[in-house]
Scaffold this motif. Sequence first.
Motif, mmCIF file in Angstrom:
data_model
loop_
_atom_site.group_PDB
_atom_site.id
_atom_site.type_symbol
_atom_site.label_atom_id
_atom_site.label_comp_id
_atom_site.label_asym_id
_atom_site.label_seq_id
_atom_site.Cartn_x
_atom_site.Cartn_y
_atom_site.Cartn_z
ATOM 1 N N GLU A 114 43.904 12.790 18.192
ATOM 2 C CA GLU A 114 43.962 13.715 17.058
ATOM 3 C C GLU A 114 45.172 14.635 17.163
ATOM 4 O OE1 GLU A 114 43.258 15.530 13.482
ATOM 5 O OE2 GLU A 114 42.502 13.623 14.305
ATOM 6 N N ALA A 115 45.459 15.126 18.366
ATOM 7 C CA ALA A 115 46.636 15.970 18.545
ATOM 8 C C ALA A 115 47.908 15.185 18.238
ATOM 9 C CB ALA A 115 46.672 16.519 19.962
ATOM 10 N N ARG B 241 48.159 12.677 16.193
ATOM 11 C CA ARG B 241 48.228 12.442 14.750
ATOM 12 C C ARG B 241 48.774 13.673 14.017
ATOM 13 N NH1 ARG B 241 44.451 8.884 11.233
ATOM 14 N NH2 ARG B 241 45.035 9.493 9.113
ATOM 15 N N LEU B 242 48.312 14.845 14.420
ATOM 16 C CA LEU B 242 48.778 16.073 13.780
ATOM 17 C C LEU B 242 50.266 16.284 14.025
ATOM 18 C CD1 LEU B 242 45.790 18.451 14.599
ATOM 19 C CD2 LEU B 242 46.398 17.519 12.354
ATOM 20 N N LEU B 243 50.708 16.079 15.269
ATOM 21 C CA LEU B 243 52.122 16.253 15.581
ATOM 22 C C LEU B 243 52.980 15.184 14.928
ATOM 23 C CD1 LEU B 243 52.012 17.329 19.332
ATOM 24 C CD2 LEU B 243 52.666 18.721 17.370
ATOM 25 N N SER B 244 52.455 13.989 14.814
ATOM 26 C CA SER B 244 53.203 12.926 14.143
ATOM 27 C C SER B 244 53.496 13.309 12.699
ATOM 28 C CB SER B 244 52.414 11.616 14.198
ATOM 29 O OG SER B 244 53.078 10.597 13.481
ATOM 30 N N ALA B 245 52.485 13.823 12.011
ATOM 31 C CA ALA B 245 52.675 14.234 10.616
ATOM 32 C C ALA B 245 53.649 15.408 10.514
ATOM 33 C CB ALA B 245 51.328 14.607 10.005
ATOM 34 N N GLU B 246 53.627 16.280 11.496
ATOM 35 C CA GLU B 246 54.461 17.483 11.472
ATOM 36 C C GLU B 246 55.907 17.181 11.832
ATOM 37 O OE1 GLU B 246 54.770 21.270 14.450
ATOM 38 O OE2 GLU B 246 52.775 20.773 13.715
ATOM 39 N N ARG B 247 56.125 16.124 12.641
ATOM 40 C CA ARG B 247 57.451 15.877 13.216
ATOM 41 C C ARG B 247 58.036 14.530 12.808
ATOM 42 N NH1 ARG B 247 55.979 18.315 19.271
ATOM 43 N NH2 ARG B 247 55.793 20.505 18.567
ATOM 44 N N ASP C 119 54.492 9.236 9.777
ATOM 45 C CA ASP C 119 53.731 9.007 8.541
ATOM 46 C C ASP C 119 52.365 8.411 8.879
ATOM 47 O OD1 ASP C 119 54.609 6.543 9.435
ATOM 48 O OD2 ASP C 119 55.522 5.924 7.541
ATOM 49 N N ASP D 217 49.491 8.718 7.739
ATOM 50 C CA ASP D 217 48.570 8.412 6.645
ATOM 51 C C ASP D 217 49.039 7.255 5.766
ATOM 52 O OD1 ASP D 217 46.862 10.507 7.415
ATOM 53 O OD2 ASP D 217 48.088 11.966 6.316
#
Length: 409
Positions: A175-176, A178-184, A187, A189
């Motif tokens: 989960e961490a 995934r969140l960092l992937s979206a932020e940095r 994609d 999703d």
Amino acid sequence: MHAWPASEVPALPGKGRDLQIHDTATQGTITLDPGPVARIYVCGITPYDATHIGHAATYNAFDLVQRVWLDTKRQVHYVQNVTDVDDPLLERALRDGQDWTELAERETALFREDMTALRMLPPQHYIGAVEAIPGIVPLVERLRDAGAAYELEGDVYFSVESDPHFGGVSHLDAEAMRLLSAERGGDPDRPGKKNPLDPMLWMAARPGEPSWDGGSLGRGRPGWHIECVAIALDHLGMGFDIQGGGSDLTFPHHEMGASHAQALTGEFPMAKAYVHAGMVALHGEKMSKSKGNLVFVSALRRSGVDPAAIRLALLSHHYRADWEWTDEILADAVARLERWRAAVSRPDGIPADALVEEVREALANDLDAPAALAAVDRWVERQIATDGDDESAPGLVSRTVDALLGVAL
């Protein structure tokens, strides 16, 4: 792409100590014994909004690494990239109505000027993403052909499940990540991906965006992580000594890069140590391009600040610490520089052989620059308070501060 001129590094009597450094992957301190040639790769800038103090703090840390290794009489093979094509650069150029290549060239030139002023030792190989594309394409094709990558609507993605060591650099949960992937820049999703964390290796050409011949991949441009992998493998090979950068590169950039390289070669690890510098804040928030809360090295220089004082301000914080830039920090550095220069300007002084070893010991201990500065401060205080008769001492201190800390007195 050319780097910047190297300042001379004075030779010191004796020999330095092997570097003990914190490794993000093992989450502990390790002693590096590189052999006669030490190999280091440091991730470079995306050339817009260069060079801010956060950049400078990161490159200062890895400049210290080089200086410690040089003091052990080793050679250093240092490689750094420039991400001179990427979404943030293209977005900035579009926003400002500029040609993206001109923006990249101008900011890269400014970065070189700042690195020269700060006496950062240059890399032997300074490679732009664009010039690396001919070497990137075959790697993506190899990963695809080996089943470690797959196509999705013309784009090519790396499968993180192809590397059994994936996750071993950052030690984050899914989960961490995934969140960092979206932020940095990721994609997670996007529909159709095998794993939300899978990063893009090759982006198929988009209308109005630059693209290059990708052979069997079609026209497009490379993803962020494979760029550094291609450059590092080409110039350093697997198992090099340090992969370095800011702590914000731990995931996804260094995690993904390690997996790309390990899947390509079947070898582990990509680097013996993953070393990360802390973040610099301004007014309570991390200094970042997106927030615009930046202090630029070039602006400080134009205002008359001595680059040696800027460097002392950086050195006053441990490289792994997160810290906040303030006017007081810079003022303290300016005052320290004046004291040091006054002390070494005397024709003779108190013996400095012990100081050389104190600075060496501090830097070998996970680049403890604040401890090194404190050691010099103690010598300066005694030098000012005592009449010494060692004619060689002031010169030895000047050479030590220059060679190991990169500060010219």
